[in-house]
Write an enzyme that holds these catalytic residues in place. Structure first.
Site, PDB file in Angstrom:
ATOM      1  N   ARG A 147       0.853  -1.185   0.000  1.00 57.20           N
ATOM      2  CA  ARG A 147       0.000   0.000   0.000  1.00 57.20           C
ATOM      3  C   ARG A 147       0.888   1.234   0.000  1.00 57.20           C
ATOM      4  O   ARG A 147       1.878   1.273   0.740  1.00 57.20           O
ATOM      5  CB  ARG A 147      -0.908  -0.005   1.232  1.00 57.20           C
ATOM      6  CG  ARG A 147      -2.016   1.038   1.157  1.00 57.20           C
ATOM      7  CD  ARG A 147      -2.827   1.088   2.439  1.00 57.20           C
ATOM      8  NE  ARG A 147      -2.170   1.897   3.465  1.00 57.20           N
ATOM      9  CZ  ARG A 147      -2.774   2.361   4.561  1.00 57.20           C
ATOM     10  NH1 ARG A 147      -4.051   2.075   4.773  1.00 57.20           N
ATOM     11  NH2 ARG A 147      -2.110   3.082   5.435  1.00 57.20           N
ATOM     12  N   TYR A 159      -3.219  11.088   6.943  1.00 57.64           N
ATOM     13  CA  TYR A 159      -3.374   9.688   7.292  1.00 57.64           C
ATOM     14  C   TYR A 159      -2.338   8.803   6.588  1.00 57.64           C
ATOM     15  O   TYR A 159      -2.138   8.931   5.390  1.00 57.64           O
ATOM     16  CB  TYR A 159      -4.794   9.202   6.917  1.00 57.64           C
ATOM     17  CG  TYR A 159      -4.873   7.707   6.965  1.00 57.64           C
ATOM     18  CD1 TYR A 159      -4.957   7.059   8.195  1.00 57.64           C
ATOM     19  CD2 TYR A 159      -4.754   6.940   5.815  1.00 57.64           C
ATOM     20  CE1 TYR A 159      -4.935   5.678   8.268  1.00 57.64           C
ATOM     21  CE2 TYR A 159      -4.737   5.564   5.873  1.00 57.64           C
ATOM     22  CZ  TYR A 159      -4.832   4.939   7.103  1.00 57.64           C
ATOM     23  OH  TYR A 159      -4.797   3.581   7.167  1.00 57.64           O
ATOM     24  N   ASP A 217      -5.253   3.837  -0.062  1.00 59.59           N
ATOM     25  CA  ASP A 217      -6.417   4.069   0.804  1.00 59.59           C
ATOM     26  C   ASP A 217      -6.817   5.541   0.739  1.00 59.59           C
ATOM     27  O   ASP A 217      -6.037   6.414   1.143  1.00 59.59           O
ATOM     28  CB  ASP A 217      -6.040   3.680   2.248  1.00 59.59           C
ATOM     29  CG  ASP A 217      -7.248   3.609   3.169  1.00 59.59           C
ATOM     30  OD1 ASP A 217      -8.319   4.121   2.797  1.00 59.59           O
ATOM     31  OD2 ASP A 217      -7.103   3.025   4.269  1.00 59.59           O
ATOM     32  N   HIS A 219      -9.371   6.764   2.415  1.00 58.30           N
ATOM     33  CA  HIS A 219      -9.872   7.090   3.745  1.00 58.30           C
ATOM     34  C   HIS A 219     -11.103   7.994   3.739  1.00 58.30           C
ATOM     35  O   HIS A 219     -11.178   8.954   4.517  1.00 58.30           O
ATOM     36  CB  HIS A 219      -8.738   7.676   4.605  1.00 58.30           C
ATOM     37  CG  HIS A 219      -8.548   6.937   5.889  1.00 58.30           C
ATOM     38  ND1 HIS A 219      -8.728   7.508   7.118  1.00 58.30           N
ATOM     39  CD2 HIS A 219      -8.210   5.655   6.137  1.00 58.30           C
ATOM     40  CE1 HIS A 219      -8.500   6.623   8.065  1.00 58.30           C
ATOM     41  NE2 HIS A 219      -8.180   5.480   7.494  1.00 58.30           N
ATOM     42  N   GLU A 243      -9.035   2.017  -2.048  1.00 61.69           N
ATOM     43  CA  GLU A 243      -9.840   1.695  -0.863  1.00 61.69           C
ATOM     44  C   GLU A 243     -10.593   2.922  -0.350  1.00 61.69           C
ATOM     45  O   GLU A 243     -10.060   4.041  -0.364  1.00 61.69           O
ATOM     46  CB  GLU A 243      -8.875   1.184   0.221  1.00 61.69           C
ATOM     47  CG  GLU A 243      -9.501   0.975   1.577  1.00 61.69           C
ATOM     48  CD  GLU A 243      -8.464   0.554   2.611  1.00 61.69           C
ATOM     49  OE1 GLU A 243      -7.352   0.145   2.225  1.00 61.69           O
ATOM     50  OE2 GLU A 243      -8.760   0.640   3.806  1.00 61.69           O
ATOM     51  N   GLU A 269     -14.189  -1.134   5.879  1.00 65.20           N
ATOM     52  CA  GLU A 269     -13.560  -1.352   7.198  1.00 65.20           C
ATOM     53  C   GLU A 269     -14.398  -0.789   8.334  1.00 65.20           C
ATOM     54  O   GLU A 269     -14.271  -1.239   9.470  1.00 65.20           O
ATOM     55  CB  GLU A 269     -12.131  -0.794   7.230  1.00 65.20           C
ATOM     56  CG  GLU A 269     -12.043   0.719   7.184  1.00 65.20           C
ATOM     57  CD  GLU A 269     -10.602   1.227   7.113  1.00 65.20           C
ATOM     58  OE1 GLU A 269      -9.785   0.619   6.405  1.00 65.20           O
ATOM     59  OE2 GLU A 269     -10.304   2.242   7.751  1.00 65.20           O
ATOM     60  N   ARG A 290     -13.859  -5.174   2.772  1.00 66.88           N
ATOM     61  CA  ARG A 290     -12.775  -4.749   3.674  1.00 66.88           C
ATOM     62  C   ARG A 290     -13.059  -4.965   5.158  1.00 66.88           C
ATOM     63  O   ARG A 290     -12.263  -4.565   6.005  1.00 66.88           O
ATOM     64  CB  ARG A 290     -12.512  -3.251   3.451  1.00 66.88           C
ATOM     65  CG  ARG A 290     -11.710  -2.936   2.238  1.00 66.88           C
ATOM     66  CD  ARG A 290     -10.273  -3.361   2.371  1.00 66.88           C
ATOM     67  NE  ARG A 290      -9.526  -2.505   3.282  1.00 66.88           N
ATOM     68  CZ  ARG A 290      -8.579  -2.946   4.108  1.00 66.88           C
ATOM     69  NH1 ARG A 290      -8.279  -4.217   4.152  1.00 66.88           N
ATOM     70  NH2 ARG A 290      -7.942  -2.112   4.881  1.00 66.88           N
ATOM     71  N   ASP A 323      -4.983  -1.840  15.191  1.00 65.44           N
ATOM     72  CA  ASP A 323      -6.052  -1.786  16.197  1.00 65.44           C
ATOM     73  C   ASP A 323      -6.911  -3.056  16.201  1.00 65.44           C
ATOM     74  O   ASP A 323      -7.807  -3.188  17.038  1.00 65.44           O
ATOM     75  CB  ASP A 323      -6.922  -0.525  16.058  1.00 65.44           C
ATOM     76  CG  ASP A 323      -7.445  -0.288  14.656  1.00 65.44           C
ATOM     77  OD1 ASP A 323      -6.661   0.179  13.801  1.00 65.44           O
ATOM     78  OD2 ASP A 323      -8.620  -0.562  14.423  1.00 65.44           O
ATOM     79  N   GLU A 346      -4.638  -7.552   4.759  1.00 56.70           N
ATOM     80  CA  GLU A 346      -3.820  -6.442   5.254  1.00 56.70           C
ATOM     81  C   GLU A 346      -3.013  -6.925   6.467  1.00 56.70           C
ATOM     82  O   GLU A 346      -3.548  -7.608   7.334  1.00 56.70           O
ATOM     83  CB  GLU A 346      -4.726  -5.271   5.673  1.00 56.70           C
ATOM     84  CG  GLU A 346      -3.970  -4.034   6.111  1.00 56.70           C
ATOM     85  CD  GLU A 346      -4.907  -2.882   6.472  1.00 56.70           C
ATOM     86  OE1 GLU A 346      -6.049  -3.150   6.891  1.00 56.70           O
ATOM     87  OE2 GLU A 346      -4.490  -1.720   6.329  1.00 56.70           O
ATOM     88  N   TRP A 409     -12.233  12.083   8.099  1.00 55.00           N
ATOM     89  CA  TRP A 409     -10.856  11.697   8.324  1.00 55.00           C
ATOM     90  C   TRP A 409     -10.707  10.272   7.817  1.00 55.00           C
ATOM     91  O   TRP A 409      -9.884   9.781   7.313  1.00 55.00           O
ATOM     92  CB  TRP A 409     -10.490  11.726   9.804  1.00 55.00           C
ATOM     93  CG  TRP A 409      -9.061  11.354  10.015  1.00 55.00           C
ATOM     94  CD1 TRP A 409      -7.959  12.148   9.840  1.00 55.00           C
ATOM     95  CD2 TRP A 409      -8.531  10.078  10.396  1.00 55.00           C
ATOM     96  NE1 TRP A 409      -6.810  11.446  10.087  1.00 55.00           N
ATOM     97  CE2 TRP A 409      -7.141  10.167  10.429  1.00 55.00           C
ATOM     98  CE3 TRP A 409      -9.134   8.838  10.710  1.00 55.00           C
ATOM     99  CZ2 TRP A 409      -6.319   9.095  10.764  1.00 55.00           C
ATOM    100  CZ3 TRP A 409      -8.328   7.768  11.045  1.00 55.00           C
ATOM    101  CH2 TRP A 409      -6.919   7.893  11.062  1.00 55.00           C
TER     102      TRP A 409
HETATM  103  O1  EZ4 Z   1      -7.385   4.078   9.854  1.00 56.12           O
HETATM  104  O2  EZ4 Z   1      -7.712   0.993  11.567  1.00 56.12           O
HETATM  105  O3  EZ4 Z   1      -6.791   0.442   5.955  1.00 56.12           O
HETATM  106  N1  EZ4 Z   1      -6.556   0.729   7.089  1.00 56.12           N
HETATM  107  C1  EZ4 Z   1      -7.019   1.802   7.731  1.00 56.12           C
HETATM  108  C2  EZ4 Z   1      -6.709   1.849   9.214  1.00 56.12           C
HETATM  109  C3  EZ4 Z   1      -7.683   2.719   9.982  1.00 56.12           C
HETATM  110  C4  EZ4 Z   1      -7.630   2.362  11.435  1.00 56.12           C
HETATM  111  C5  EZ4 Z   1      -8.760   3.019  12.205  1.00 56.12           C
HETATM  112  O4  EZ4 Z   1      -8.883   2.441  13.455  1.00 56.12           O
HETATM  113  O5  EZ4 Z   1      -7.653   2.650   7.153  1.00 56.12           O
HETATM  114  O6  EZ4 Z   1      -5.387   2.196   9.458  1.00 56.12           O
HETATM  115 CO    CO Z   2      -8.425   1.766   5.336  1.00 56.91          CO
END
Ligand code: EZ4
Ligand code: CO
Length: 409
Positions: A147, A159, A217, A219, A243, A269, A290, A323, A346, A409
């Site tokens: 990625r 991010y 990503d 986001h 993503e 996600e 995801r 996480d 991932e 975000w």
């Molecule tokens: O920002 O898991 O693809 N992965 C992500 C992650 C998320 C975090 C949020 O808790 O977008 O890194």
């Molecule tokens: Co993501």
């Protein structure tokens, strides 16, 4: 096999984790991950106050019945807190059933459909030379799919860029949540991002050639038409996936994106049930699912979502950030090995402190993961180690635009 004890263990080695630990009357221990980044204690309360008392004395073999009971008897359905709590119960019960059978969990899900699980890692850099170093570092670790996230000229911190200085002054280093009383504030400018990103992928392809699978990503930061434009501008660089290009609540947004671009789309996600995917899957608006096992109610519903997706040639791309605890990660790996429509997994790596709390038996070599062959999930929780790391308040950052408006975000 009756549930004799149910404990909710909160620990914060490198970050906060919530784990449900079930013990049966014959002494077997089952683990489930209930970590919800930045809202951990809400799930702890949900489990402790409303789920644990209902589990004690019940038959640990009845996984589907327990899932349906917790989902339907709550009356108010879905939502990340509820579904993370139910996921922890579901995964802990699968762990117990597999331990009782003396088999690695994937054997109960139909057995292995492949020998090994392709993983992708997170490379990032403030500029192209730093990004190239990061890609090479990941290749040296064995990663065969990568990625790519970079800084955007004019923005302070965004991010996914490890070396960027956060507002706290620390490195971002793959873990976006920061230990502080309030979320950190970041900035965002979609037009600057849309201009810059194609130049990054052009540079990466020129340096690394056409073979290396590359992911990105978004986001959730774009409108549908902005996402369509990005997908189109990235087509020459042959991405494995784009993503979370738009906020995920509006499933129809992906129809617009899809009608403009052949860049493969991955999303989900932050989803928590199959209903978040209903239109996306049946209308074939995405290519990869995801969701995390931990945030989507556990192994039982994830298997159903992925079987539904398989009817439309949509594959898995299970969420695996830091996480997700090693318990949630192991649940994903058993599922990845068993399902037919596996896509990619991932894999961000946990730190040493986390690995001392959660003793794991999975392997990672030459870019491929395997959950191992110990009975159950293959993860043990070291309760003494866990006790050394009390909960610390931590939040994900958030964004404001230049005029002060809060943005995704
Ligand atoms: O920002 O898991 O693809 N992965 C992500 C992650 C998320 C975090 C949020 O808790 O977008 O890194
Ligand atoms: Co993501």
């Amino acid at each position: 096999m009756k549930i004799d004890r149910a404990e909710v263990v909160v620990t914060s080695p490198d970050r906060n984790f919530v784990t449900l630990r079930l013990t049966t009357d014959d002494g077997l221990v089952g683990l489930g991950d209930a970590t919800l980044n930045g809202r951990e204690l809400a799930v702890v309360a949900y489990l402790q106050e409303h789920v644990v008392p209902l589990l004690l004395g019940s038959d640990a073999h009845r996984i589907e019945d327990t899932w349906q009971f917790l989902y339907r008897s709550a009356y108010w359905r879905r939502g990340p807190v509820t579904m993370a709590a139910i996921a922890a119960v579901d995964v802990a019960l699968w762990d117990l059933k597999a331990k009782a059978a003396g088999l690695p969990l994937y054997q109960l899900l139909g057995g292995a459909s492949r020998d090994k699980i392709l993983a992708y890692g997170h490379a990032s850099g403030r500029d192209l030379p730093e990004l190239f170093d990061s890609i090479r570092k990941h290749q040296a670790l064995g990663y065969q799919a990568i990625r790519v996230q970079t800084a955007i000229p004019g923005l302070k911190a965004i991010y996914g860029v490890a070396a960027q200085t956060q507002t706290s002054g620390k490195r971002y280093d793959y873990e976006p949540a920061q230990r502080a009383a309030r979320p950190a504030e970041e900035d965002w400018d979609t037009r600057a991002y849309l201009r810059h990103l194609p130049t990054v992928f052009e540079g990466v392809r020129a340096e690394f050639g056409p073979e290396l699978p590359l992911l990105h990503d978004g986001h959730h930061r774009m409108t549908p038409i902005q996402a369509a434009k990005l997908g189109k501008s990235l087509e020459p660089f042959d991405l494995f996936w784009l993503e979370d290009c738009t906020p995920a609540e509006n499933q129809d947004a992906l129809r617009l994106v899809r009608s403009h671009t052949t860049t493969p789309l991955a999303i989900g996600e932050v989803f928590n049930t199959v209903w978040d995917y209903q239109t996306l899957i049946k209308d074939q608006l995405i290519d990869y699912v995801r969701s995390a096992v931990t945030h989507t109610g556990g192994i039982s519903p994830m298997k159903k979502i992925l079987d539904y997706a398989a009817q439309y040639q949509i594959k898995s791309g299970i969420h695996g950030p830091t996480d997700i605890s090693p318990v949630g990660m192991a649940a994903a790996l058993h599922l990845d090995l068993a399902i037919h429509n596996f896509g990619i997994q991932e894999y961000m790596q946990h730190g040493d402190a986390t690995n001392s709390v959660f003793e794991q038996s999975f392997s990672f070599s030459d870019g491929y993961l395997h959950p191992g062959n110990k009975p159950g999930l293959g993860v043990d929780l070291n309760v003494d180690e866990a006790g050394k790391y009390p909960y610390q308040t931590a939040y994900l950052p958030f964004n404001r635009l230049a005029d002060g408006t809060v943005h995704d975000w």
